[in-house]
Scaffold this active site. Sequence first.
Site, PDB file in Angstrom:
ATOM      1  N   CYS A 116       0.961  -1.266  -0.253  1.00  0.00           N
ATOM      2  CA  CYS A 116      -0.021   0.102   0.050  1.00  0.00           C
ATOM      3  C   CYS A 116       0.852   1.147  -0.058  1.00  0.00           C
ATOM      4  O   CYS A 116       0.302   2.377  -0.116  1.00  0.00           O
ATOM      5  CB  CYS A 116      -0.721   0.060   1.146  1.00  0.00           C
ATOM      6  SG  CYS A 116      -2.064  -1.558   1.015  1.00  0.00           S
ATOM      7  N   HIS A 256      -3.709   7.108   2.539  1.00  0.00           N
ATOM      8  CA  HIS A 256      -3.717   5.626   2.018  1.00  0.00           C
ATOM      9  C   HIS A 256      -5.391   5.193   2.068  1.00  0.00           C
ATOM     10  O   HIS A 256      -5.668   5.691   3.273  1.00  0.00           O
ATOM     11  CB  HIS A 256      -2.934   4.687   2.087  1.00  0.00           C
ATOM     12  CG  HIS A 256      -3.377   3.230   1.888  1.00  0.00           C
ATOM     13  ND1 HIS A 256      -3.594   2.923   0.651  1.00  0.00           N
ATOM     14  CD2 HIS A 256      -3.408   2.295   2.654  1.00  0.00           C
ATOM     15  CE1 HIS A 256      -3.967   1.742   0.697  1.00  0.00           C
ATOM     16  NE2 HIS A 256      -3.836   1.108   1.890  1.00  0.00           N
ATOM     17  N   ASN A 286     -10.096  -0.089  -1.266  1.00  0.00           N
ATOM     18  CA  ASN A 286      -8.621  -0.189  -0.960  1.00  0.00           C
ATOM     19  C   ASN A 286      -7.978  -0.607  -2.427  1.00  0.00           C
ATOM     20  O   ASN A 286      -8.002  -2.041  -2.229  1.00  0.00           O
ATOM     21  CB  ASN A 286      -8.190  -0.980   0.281  1.00  0.00           C
ATOM     22  CG  ASN A 286      -6.497  -0.749   0.481  1.00  0.00           C
ATOM     23  OD1 ASN A 286      -5.945  -0.232  -0.278  1.00  0.00           O
ATOM     24  ND2 ASN A 286      -6.206  -1.547   1.758  1.00  0.00           N
TER      25      ASN A 286
HETATM   26  O1  UT7 Z   1      -4.155  -1.121   3.310  1.00  0.00           O
HETATM   27  C1  UT7 Z   1      -3.341  -2.283   3.924  1.00  0.00           C
HETATM   28  C2  UT7 Z   1      -3.249  -2.269   5.434  1.00  0.00           C
HETATM   29  N1  UT7 Z   1      -4.254  -2.694   5.884  1.00  0.00           N
HETATM   30  C3  UT7 Z   1      -5.276  -2.056   6.539  1.00  0.00           C
HETATM   31  O2  UT7 Z   1      -5.027  -0.994   7.123  1.00  0.00           O
HETATM   32  C4  UT7 Z   1      -6.490  -2.708   7.024  1.00  0.00           C
HETATM   33  C5  UT7 Z   1      -6.532  -2.508   8.626  1.00  0.00           C
HETATM   34  N2  UT7 Z   1      -7.687  -2.983   9.299  1.00  0.00           N
HETATM   35  C6  UT7 Z   1      -8.840  -2.810   9.224  1.00  0.00           C
HETATM   36  O3  UT7 Z   1      -9.193  -1.995   8.381  1.00  0.00           O
HETATM   37  C7  UT7 Z   1      -9.731  -3.360  10.010  1.00  0.00           C
HETATM   38  O4  UT7 Z   1      -9.328  -4.369  10.870  1.00  0.00           O
HETATM   39  C8  UT7 Z   1     -10.884  -4.294   9.373  1.00  0.00           C
HETATM   40  C9  UT7 Z   1     -11.849  -3.592   8.403  1.00  0.00           C
HETATM   41  C10 UT7 Z   1     -10.055  -5.273   8.565  1.00  0.00           C
HETATM   42  C11 UT7 Z   1     -11.785  -5.120  10.331  1.00  0.00           C
HETATM   43  O5  UT7 Z   1     -12.325  -4.353  11.114  1.00  0.00           O
HETATM   44  P1  UT7 Z   1     -12.511  -4.403  12.931  1.00  0.00           P
HETATM   45  O6  UT7 Z   1     -13.197  -3.513  13.383  1.00  0.00           O
HETATM   46  O7  UT7 Z   1     -10.896  -4.244  12.858  1.00  0.00           O
HETATM   47  O8  UT7 Z   1     -12.969  -5.815  12.850  1.00  0.00           O
HETATM   48  P2  UT7 Z   1     -12.350  -7.044  13.739  1.00  0.00           P
HETATM   49  O9  UT7 Z   1     -11.416  -7.732  12.671  1.00  0.00           O
HETATM   50  O10 UT7 Z   1     -11.816  -6.588  15.071  1.00  0.00           O
HETATM   51  O11 UT7 Z   1     -13.732  -7.939  13.726  1.00  0.00           O
HETATM   52  C12 UT7 Z   1     -14.772  -7.539  14.346  1.00  0.00           C
HETATM   53  C13 UT7 Z   1     -15.787  -8.647  14.338  1.00  0.00           C
HETATM   54  C14 UT7 Z   1     -15.345 -10.053  14.542  1.00  0.00           C
HETATM   55  O12 UT7 Z   1     -16.603 -10.694  15.060  1.00  0.00           O
HETATM   56  P3  UT7 Z   1     -16.549 -11.245  16.477  1.00  0.00           P
HETATM   57  O13 UT7 Z   1     -15.157 -11.856  16.858  1.00  0.00           O
HETATM   58  O14 UT7 Z   1     -16.594  -9.857  17.401  1.00  0.00           O
HETATM   59  O15 UT7 Z   1     -17.894 -11.800  16.812  1.00  0.00           O
HETATM   60  C15 UT7 Z   1     -15.358 -10.256  13.077  1.00  0.00           C
HETATM   61  O16 UT7 Z   1     -15.606 -11.811  12.862  1.00  0.00           O
HETATM   62  O17 UT7 Z   1     -16.251  -8.398  13.305  1.00  0.00           O
HETATM   63  C16 UT7 Z   1     -16.516  -9.605  12.404  1.00  0.00           C
HETATM   64  N3  UT7 Z   1     -16.345  -9.345  11.013  1.00  0.00           N
HETATM   65  C17 UT7 Z   1     -17.411  -9.003  10.127  1.00  0.00           C
HETATM   66  N4  UT7 Z   1     -18.543  -8.977  10.410  1.00  0.00           N
HETATM   67  C18 UT7 Z   1     -19.616  -8.521   9.332  1.00  0.00           C
HETATM   68  C19 UT7 Z   1     -15.320  -9.189  10.384  1.00  0.00           C
HETATM   69  N5  UT7 Z   1     -15.413  -8.955   8.844  1.00  0.00           N
HETATM   70  C20 UT7 Z   1     -16.751  -8.976   8.996  1.00  0.00           C
HETATM   71  C21 UT7 Z   1     -17.640  -8.559   7.939  1.00  0.00           C
HETATM   72  N6  UT7 Z   1     -19.027  -8.526   7.926  1.00  0.00           N
HETATM   73  N7  UT7 Z   1     -17.253  -8.291   6.639  1.00  0.00           N
END
Ligand code: UT7
Length: 331
Positions: A116, A256, A286
């Site tokens: 990225c 980004h 992204n």
């Molecule tokens: O560009 C390259 C670098 N990458 C980044 O900068 C990405 C950085 N990370 C992020 O943007 C975020 O971490 C994500 C968007 C990938 C995820 O968001 P989050 O708020 O960190 O969610 P999480 O991974 O902590 O998951 C929270 C909950 C989980 O459920 P439980 O375990 O709390 O029951 C996930 O299973 O949300 C669930 N979840 C979803 N629910 C509905 C994860 N993906 C989804 C989804 N739809 N697509």
Amino acid sequence: MNKIKAAITGVGGYVPDYILTNKELESMVETNDEWITSRTGIKERRILKGENQGVSTMGIAAVKDMLAKTKIDPKEIDLVIFATVTPDMTFPATANIVATSIGATNAFSFDMGAACSGFIYALATGASFIQSGVYKKVVVIGGDKMSAIVDYTDRTTCIIFGDGAGCVLLEPTTEDVGIMDWILKSDGGGESYLHMKAGGSRMPASTQTLDARQHFVYQEGAAVYKFAVTNMAEVAAQVAERNNLTPKTIDWLLPHQANKRIIDATASRVGISEEKVLMNIERYGNTTAGTIPLLLWDFEKKLKKGDNLLMAAFGGGFTWGSVYVKWAYNS
Ligand code: UT7
């Protein structure tokens, strides 16, 4: 005599026609529009469909767009750098394919892989070639066909990424505009959080790697989020501070486009208000190395000569950095 700097003198871009909406993703994985919008800010992303369409397809279209606007002769181009982690093939470099296709027959060309942060790495590299005084026209492309390496059964990654490419033309200037300063960083310790395990020389493609779905992006989102928020904001603040840029004198922040919450945190750390933050994450998601040049492409008309632009990125590696650009033209 004034020092030679590299000015951005043209911008081009391309996004594929196909729009993958949050609604369509709801039919592919267990997710919903509300979750995706509130957690990332993304509403839709573009997908490059069709046989034999690689990232070069988008890079070529982006450069042709830039050539049509700047009207330069492609034979004058000295160098083409393509920042991407989804090259058409491991080799030859996608930049070689693009350079030949656009008629840059006198250029040398190479790819740069910094995920990225790829575009800002390539921008600083291209600028250095210009500042050396040796080269006069450098094309820097950033783009990725993320749909080629995203697992559309993994709801934690498939909702984030999209396809697209943008480019800039760099030319020398002795005016007080151009690529003014940058800080670039990397930390290989980030490998475990964000990578594509197989297909390289350490783990070549095999039936086992295919069965284990190891040819897709693997991301520990929450961990990457933490590193991204801290490092992207910090490095942008450092570049601003050492150039005496204040929230008042920074005209535009170009972060980004990984997650709207990371963008907001970066803006808040640098003290920049919302209306100065360029954003198109809601439409493209992204696009990895494509995000920052696609911001320039989308918002080119807003940028005025002398405007202070602060770019910042964070991505796989980890890689991160910030570039200060003083805009060189009115379009
Ligand atoms: O560009 C390259 C670098 N990458 C980044 O900068 C990405 C950085 N990370 C992020 O943007 C975020 O971490 C994500 C968007 C990938 C995820 O968001 P989050 O708020 O960190 O969610 P999480 O991974 O902590 O998951 C929270 C909950 C989980 O459920 P439980 O375990 O709390 O029951 C996930 O299973 O949300 C669930 N979840 C979803 N629910 C509905 C994860 N993906 C989804 C989804 N739809 N697509």
